[in-house]
Motif scaffolding. Sequence first.
Motif, mmCIF file in Angstrom:
data_model
loop_
_atom_site.group_PDB
_atom_site.id
_atom_site.type_symbol
_atom_site.label_atom_id
_atom_site.label_comp_id
_atom_site.label_asym_id
_atom_site.label_seq_id
_atom_site.Cartn_x
_atom_site.Cartn_y
_atom_site.Cartn_z
ATOM 1 N N VAL A 1 40.978 45.766 41.073
ATOM 2 C CA VAL A 1 40.343 46.974 40.542
ATOM 3 C C VAL A 1 39.135 47.436 41.346
ATOM 4 O O VAL A 1 38.501 48.423 40.968
ATOM 5 C CB VAL A 1 39.896 46.761 39.075
ATOM 6 N N VAL A 2 38.798 46.726 42.411
ATOM 7 C CA VAL A 2 37.650 47.148 43.222
ATOM 8 C C VAL A 2 38.087 48.267 44.157
ATOM 9 O O VAL A 2 38.948 48.063 45.008
ATOM 10 C CB VAL A 2 37.067 45.971 44.021
ATOM 11 N N LEU A 3 37.513 49.428 43.996
ATOM 12 C CA LEU A 3 37.940 50.572 44.796
ATOM 13 C C LEU A 3 36.910 50.994 45.831
ATOM 14 O O LEU A 3 37.251 51.505 46.878
ATOM 15 C CB LEU A 3 38.249 51.756 43.873
ATOM 16 N N GLN A 4 35.642 50.798 45.537
ATOM 17 C CA GLN A 4 34.585 51.287 46.414
ATOM 18 C C GLN A 4 33.900 50.126 47.132
ATOM 19 O O GLN A 4 33.706 49.067 46.533
ATOM 20 C CB GLN A 4 33.526 52.032 45.594
ATOM 21 N N PRO A 5 33.472 50.339 48.376
ATOM 22 C CA PRO A 5 32.750 49.276 49.084
ATOM 23 C C PRO A 5 31.530 48.769 48.324
ATOM 24 O O PRO A 5 31.259 47.578 48.299
ATOM 25 C CB PRO A 5 32.340 49.946 50.394
ATOM 26 N N TRP A 6 30.773 49.705 47.719
ATOM 27 C CA TRP A 6 29.529 49.252 47.071
ATOM 28 C C TRP A 6 29.830 48.366 45.873
ATOM 29 O O TRP A 6 29.033 47.466 45.557
ATOM 30 C CB TRP A 6 28.643 50.430 46.674
ATOM 31 N N GLU A 7 30.955 48.582 45.190
ATOM 32 C CA GLU A 7 31.301 47.682 44.093
ATOM 33 C C GLU A 7 31.474 46.257 44.629
ATOM 34 O O GLU A 7 30.989 45.290 44.047
ATOM 35 C CB GLU A 7 32.590 48.150 43.411
ATOM 36 N N ALA A 8 32.169 46.168 45.767
ATOM 37 C CA ALA A 8 32.356 44.851 46.371
ATOM 38 C C ALA A 8 31.013 44.220 46.731
ATOM 39 O O ALA A 8 30.781 43.025 46.487
ATOM 40 C CB ALA A 8 33.225 44.972 47.618
ATOM 41 N N MET A 9 30.105 45.059 47.289
ATOM 42 C CA MET A 9 28.803 44.514 47.693
ATOM 43 C C MET A 9 28.014 44.046 46.483
ATOM 44 O O MET A 9 27.355 42.994 46.513
ATOM 45 C CB MET A 9 28.020 45.574 48.465
ATOM 46 N N LEU A 10 28.094 44.816 45.408
ATOM 47 C CA LEU A 10 27.356 44.446 44.199
ATOM 48 C C LEU A 10 27.911 43.145 43.618
ATOM 49 O O LEU A 10 27.155 42.275 43.162
ATOM 50 C CB LEU A 10 27.469 45.582 43.175
ATOM 51 N N ILE A 11 29.226 43.007 43.649
ATOM 52 C CA ILE A 11 29.832 41.765 43.152
ATOM 53 C C ILE A 11 29.382 40.589 44.010
ATOM 54 O O ILE A 11 29.035 39.524 43.499
ATOM 55 C CB ILE A 11 31.370 41.908 43.131
ATOM 56 N N GLY A 12 29.350 40.800 45.325
ATOM 57 C CA GLY A 12 28.883 39.734 46.210
ATOM 58 C C GLY A 12 27.434 39.367 45.923
ATOM 59 O O GLY A 12 27.067 38.180 45.912
ATOM 60 N N PHE A 13 26.624 40.383 45.666
ATOM 61 C CA PHE A 13 25.204 40.192 45.357
ATOM 62 C C PHE A 13 25.042 39.359 44.080
ATOM 63 O O PHE A 13 24.357 38.327 44.069
ATOM 64 C CB PHE A 13 24.578 41.582 45.180
ATOM 65 N N ALA A 14 25.735 39.799 43.024
ATOM 66 C CA ALA A 14 25.636 39.086 41.746
ATOM 67 C C ALA A 14 26.188 37.671 41.866
ATOM 68 O O ALA A 14 25.622 36.716 41.324
ATOM 69 C CB ALA A 14 26.383 39.877 40.673
ATOM 70 N N ALA A 15 27.291 37.531 42.585
ATOM 71 C CA ALA A 15 27.917 36.208 42.707
ATOM 72 C C ALA A 15 26.973 35.237 43.400
ATOM 73 O O ALA A 15 26.840 34.075 42.976
ATOM 74 C CB ALA A 15 29.227 36.318 43.482
ATOM 75 N N ALA A 16 26.287 35.714 44.447
ATOM 76 C CA ALA A 16 25.382 34.820 45.171
ATOM 77 C C ALA A 16 24.226 34.393 44.285
ATOM 78 O O ALA A 16 23.822 33.224 44.277
ATOM 79 C CB ALA A 16 24.863 35.509 46.431
ATOM 80 N N ILE A 17 23.680 35.336 43.509
ATOM 81 C CA ILE A 17 22.556 34.982 42.628
ATOM 82 C C ILE A 17 23.022 33.974 41.581
ATOM 83 O O ILE A 17 22.400 32.933 41.351
ATOM 84 C CB ILE A 17 21.983 36.257 41.970
ATOM 85 N N LEU A 18 24.167 34.261 40.966
ATOM 86 C CA LEU A 18 24.694 33.368 39.932
ATOM 87 C C LEU A 18 24.959 31.985 40.506
ATOM 88 O O LEU A 18 24.610 30.952 39.908
ATOM 89 C CB LEU A 18 25.987 33.963 39.379
ATOM 90 N N SER A 19 25.568 31.967 41.691
ATOM 91 C CA SER A 19 25.929 30.699 42.300
ATOM 92 C C SER A 19 24.681 29.886 42.639
ATOM 93 O O SER A 19 24.628 28.673 42.416
ATOM 94 C CB SER A 19 26.748 30.992 43.557
ATOM 95 N N THR A 20 23.635 30.571 43.128
ATOM 96 C CA THR A 20 22.403 29.870 43.480
ATOM 97 C C THR A 20 21.722 29.327 42.226
ATOM 98 O O THR A 20 21.271 28.184 42.204
ATOM 99 C CB THR A 20 21.441 30.815 44.221
ATOM 100 N N PHE A 21 21.659 30.155 41.163
ATOM 101 C CA PHE A 21 21.105 29.670 39.905
ATOM 102 C C PHE A 21 21.898 28.457 39.415
ATOM 103 O O PHE A 21 21.345 27.454 39.003
ATOM 104 C CB PHE A 21 21.141 30.773 38.840
ATOM 105 N N GLY A 22 23.214 28.598 39.470
ATOM 106 C CA GLY A 22 24.065 27.504 39.002
ATOM 107 C C GLY A 22 23.768 26.220 39.750
ATOM 108 O O GLY A 22 23.626 25.151 39.150
ATOM 109 N N PHE A 23 23.603 26.349 41.051
ATOM 110 C CA PHE A 23 23.350 25.166 41.869
ATOM 111 C C PHE A 23 22.024 24.524 41.484
ATOM 112 O O PHE A 23 21.920 23.305 41.358
ATOM 113 C CB PHE A 23 23.317 25.578 43.344
ATOM 114 N N HIS A 24 20.990 25.380 41.283
ATOM 115 C CA HIS A 24 19.666 24.838 41.008
ATOM 116 C C HIS A 24 19.517 24.309 39.591
ATOM 117 O O HIS A 24 18.926 23.260 39.368
ATOM 118 C CB HIS A 24 18.600 25.918 41.243
ATOM 119 N N LEU A 25 20.040 25.089 38.633
ATOM 120 C CA LEU A 25 19.741 24.761 37.247
ATOM 121 C C LEU A 25 20.855 23.965 36.590
ATOM 122 O O LEU A 25 20.604 22.976 35.903
ATOM 123 C CB LEU A 25 19.472 26.049 36.471
ATOM 124 N N LEU A 26 22.100 24.382 36.818
ATOM 125 C CA LEU A 26 23.193 23.749 36.079
ATOM 126 C C LEU A 26 23.554 22.376 36.630
ATOM 127 O O LEU A 26 23.826 21.451 35.871
ATOM 128 C CB LEU A 26 24.434 24.645 36.119
#
Lengths: 418, 418, 418
Positions: free
Chosen positions: B290-315
């Motif tokens: 369902v990703v149609l626009q480049p910026w959607e992909a970039m935003l998903i990458g942005f959120a994923a990296a933040i989530l993944s980093t938090f997960g690594f540090h806290l979880l």
Amino acid sequence: MAPQYAPSLRSRLGPLLFVLQTGFILIFAFCAEVDSNVNVNGSTFKDSYTDFQDVNVMVMFGFGFMCTFLVRHGFSAVGFNLLVATMTTQWAIILNNVESWYYSGKIRLNMRSLVVAEICTVSALVSIGAVLGKTNPVQLVFIALLEVSGFVLNEWLLLNLLKVRPGNSMMLLHIFGAFFGLTVTWILYRKDSEQRFEKEKADHKSGLFSMLGTVFLWVFWPSFNSALLSGRSPVRKLECVCSSYLALAVSAVTAAAVSVIFNPKGRFNLLHLQSCILSGGVAIGVSMPVVLQPWEAMLIGFAAAILSTFGFHLLQIHMLLAFQCHDTRAILSTHGLPGLLGWLAHFILLIRQCDDHTTAVRFAVFHICTLLITITTSLSMGILTGFLLKLKIWRTPQNKKCFDDQAFWEFPHLAVHK
Amino acid sequence: MAPQYAPSLRSRLGPLLFVLQTGFILIFAFCAEVDSNVNVNGSTFKDSYTDFQDVNVMVMFGFGFMCTFLVRHGFSAVGFNLLVATMTTQWAIILNNVESWYYSGKIRLNMRSLVVAEICTVSALVSIGAVLGKTNPVQLVFIALLEVSGFVLNEWLLLNLLKVRPGNSMMLLHIFGAFFGLTVTWILYRKDSEQRFEKEKADHKSGLFSMLGTVFLWVFWPSFNSALLSGRSPVRKLECVCSSYLALAVSAVTAAAVSVIFNPKGRFNLLHLQSCILSGGVAIGVSMPVVLQPWEAMLIGFAAAILSTFGFHLLQIHMLLAFQCHDTRAILSTHGLPGLLGWLAHFILLIRQCDDHTTAVRFAVFHICTLLITITTSLSMGILTGFLLKLKIWRTPQNKKCFDDQAFWEFPHLAVHK
Amino acid sequence: MAPQYAPSLRSRLGPLLFVLQTGFILIFAFCAEVDSNVNVNGSTFKDSYTDFQDVNVMVMFGFGFMCTFLVRHGFSAVGFNLLVATMTTQWAIILNNVESWYYSGKIRLNMRSLVVAEICTVSALVSIGAVLGKTNPVQLVFIALLEVSGFVLNEWLLLNLLKVRPGNSMMLLHIFGAFFGLTVTWILYRKDSEQRFEKEKADHKSGLFSMLGTVFLWVFWPSFNSALLSGRSPVRKLECVCSSYLALAVSAVTAAAVSVIFNPKGRFNLLHLQSCILSGGVAIGVSMPVVLQPWEAMLIGFAAAILSTFGFHLLQIHMLLAFQCHDTRAILSTHGLPGLLGWLAHFILLIRQCDDHTTAVRFAVFHICTLLITITTSLSMGILTGFLLKLKIWRTPQNKKCFDDQAFWEFPHLAVHK
């Protein structure tokens, strides 16, 4: 001790490389041109370029890094591999086109001629595995150029005496390369090799580098086996790729199984595994033209891995003690035995596919002759090369300096990058 | 101590591999054939072959070398990865074709079936990341085969219950693999894991090898995400490749930024970065349709990296202390959380693209069911596998021998290559 | 000492990356879209995707691992290379499309625009080689973004003033990048650099990692040189690939020969070889449009290797002592000199191919102007960047902390992977 043979390289390697390289440039200047017909043999440019790149990756990364297992021989392994491969490929381009040069005065360069030259280079790199660490780069270049000349001669003999198509005769490179290398190392045998060389050992990091090279070979082997098939029959290419992949997968699993069973403590041996997981790719490469079913490929991979593992365990030490043949990279069990097995599988499958008795016998004779010619050429060229290398002019490294980068490289612990 | 479980491997791994491999060969002998129709799904042979190779490179180099970060576990990481991957791929080829086997009596091999099997293998390799270093190769093979069976079952359930196309359900492998692996490692929890294992640490060189594997994954991830798309719609492939590349680029930058901000001294942590730079590729893979626009992909990458980093540090540390779940390669933050985020992004974008309310609700229910089925299958198979692995028969390595090559490999400082 | 500049990164790098990345996402959100026309410039999607991947492999593996030769700087080399490359590629995509953005309000993404952006990134990675180890990642990102802006500006100037086609002006990246990098490192000169930095040295394993990166560059260089050629003329691509391969092969052999002759003990120097075996690829890239015969390519490779080796031996130390210009990765002899030689070869071959005197003079003036503009832009941007980096705000690492991962990374001997 080191300075003792340092002059050798300065006065010999430099001029040798210069003369050879200038010679190659002159030959190319008078005869080579780029083929204006891009789609050779039914493949578009892009298709043959990816084939070329895969083979190039195998030559540079695969063979180069596979030989880094020796703990103090990493620079030589990668550096001399690059040097030998680039020299040999240029020489192979010329040799492969001698006929077209003779008739039309031109060496035609296209993706296919580069791929064929790279495959010839592989046969030289196989041979070099046997003498690795016990010879200096001058000798390595000399061995590689003679080996390739012998290999191209063998191909020419097979084509003209037995009408073997180049695509099939090329794959005998494993047998040719292995026997050539073994002959050379047998003639160059050094006393005291029964006890290990001081520096002939691996450590944890050199093992990982070596594994990296092996995985490069493992992953790109299907491309290697299918590189010479015509782009006109993609089904044949698909069969070749599937068979190669399955044979490699089965030989990886089988090699691990046999390896564990052989070891008294039930442990793996990395160097051992590295030799044996590739055996499926070698065997299937030689028997490719007649393998029709996936299970045949898997069975060949299975048998090749068992044979290769047995060879590594039982033959390696006997070769050294009984035949005085010291084989650094175990090319007998990696290339020689699986190559012979592939030839045998080819033989059996070919006979089985024949309808009547007469054809079967004719094919059998033809097939045995192919092997005999290949081994004869290989041994003769090996003996010739070996005796030439016995001459005093080469300044071979002393036993103490074998398997040591320090003989040929400014040692990096001291080297500073300016 | 080492000899104590050495017999285990000899008497168990060898025969197990032999039996399984012989079984696979027999199945292939009776049922498999190479597909004579080369152009499957709109892709020519050459196109699908490069796809296959890219995925194969990721499986062998990427996952293999990524796990070499443990300083004394490099051989096991690469060697067992090769062993498990080759076994699992053969098994996945069979499982994926059970249906066509049932109806037509034939398993058809083509490039696509190999690619699909490799992708199933990736889900097993994800799971294995959680138990790495705490299990012996017999257990690893067992886990991988069960995991792949569960994953194929899950795909079959999704296809038959919810009509999810295979191309979409395959990408749930990150969620499936992560939860399966976490369940298994949770059941196999060892006391005293709160204190670090003696050998669970990285050094400078093992970090570089691990980085090499990670970069292989990073570079070839766009191929992985687009491998299953039909060659008939190159625009879709182009969108997929661009989105994947942008998401990966953004998540690399974001992971570096968050990582520095988190660290009290403002320094990077290599292992941490390695986990998080891949999160964009995982998330975009799951939400791709369902990703149609480049910026959607970039935003998903942005959120994923933040989530993944938090997960690594806290979880990560909470998982260990509160849930007694020791996750060697941090698969929760590398694959689990970004996978869930990708699912969420898919959900939100899907709802947003709906015109009327009814369709939106129907899609939402459908989409939630997909996740629930996947997680349920994953957890059930994980619990089953975990309890089977608790049996006494496996001779798991003792705590002192965890993360140590010496338990399974002839140690190379002593090994001499003959 | 280390904690002294740790805050710098936390308070500067994190926010900087966040702001830049958010800015890029916003720009993409408003303007970028994926091109629906897949077959750009006569290449199908699959063809341009393999081109893109090859260039991506060079950027990530090649330049990243090539810089790992410094014994304590491996993590920084690979990690910062990834960070800088991902930032710069996003920025280059935007810059390259400013014109189409201005006219149509849209940045169109396709495989070609990604390849062009990656090639611009290469010019930044070349520059960074000169300051490697003496700057912190904030500075590296800053240098890279400014360098790419200058490079795109230069291309725009060449296109609008002299009508140089982008395909040709792109290849001047070696000259542009080298002079930019040298100017920056000249302005950032630190006292006491005449004596070596404490940690500026290589060891056996870091040398092998570095060799791995170099071989990646060597193997994929033909793809790099031919990536921008139109798919409509496969003959041109074939010529380009053959010429590049031959030039690289000849420069590898020649570099080895010259290197041995130069060394008083007749030994090789790995770092030296690494710089010089690539010179053929650089020179042929710049002179590609007029190289018609294989031997011309070989001769250019031959000359480039000799020039590069001389440069490494004679200029490197003079640059440091006389001009106070400390060039970590020897970019002058790897990229600068071979680039200039390529320009000269282009010049000579162009003149030789002209029929009458007037055209020849016109071409000569045009060609000299191209070089002058490139060098002027490069030097001006380099001076600007250098002086901006002299400001106090950057908290450059102290001399004692140069070439040391410990300044920026949690040191892995202590780090435990949880």
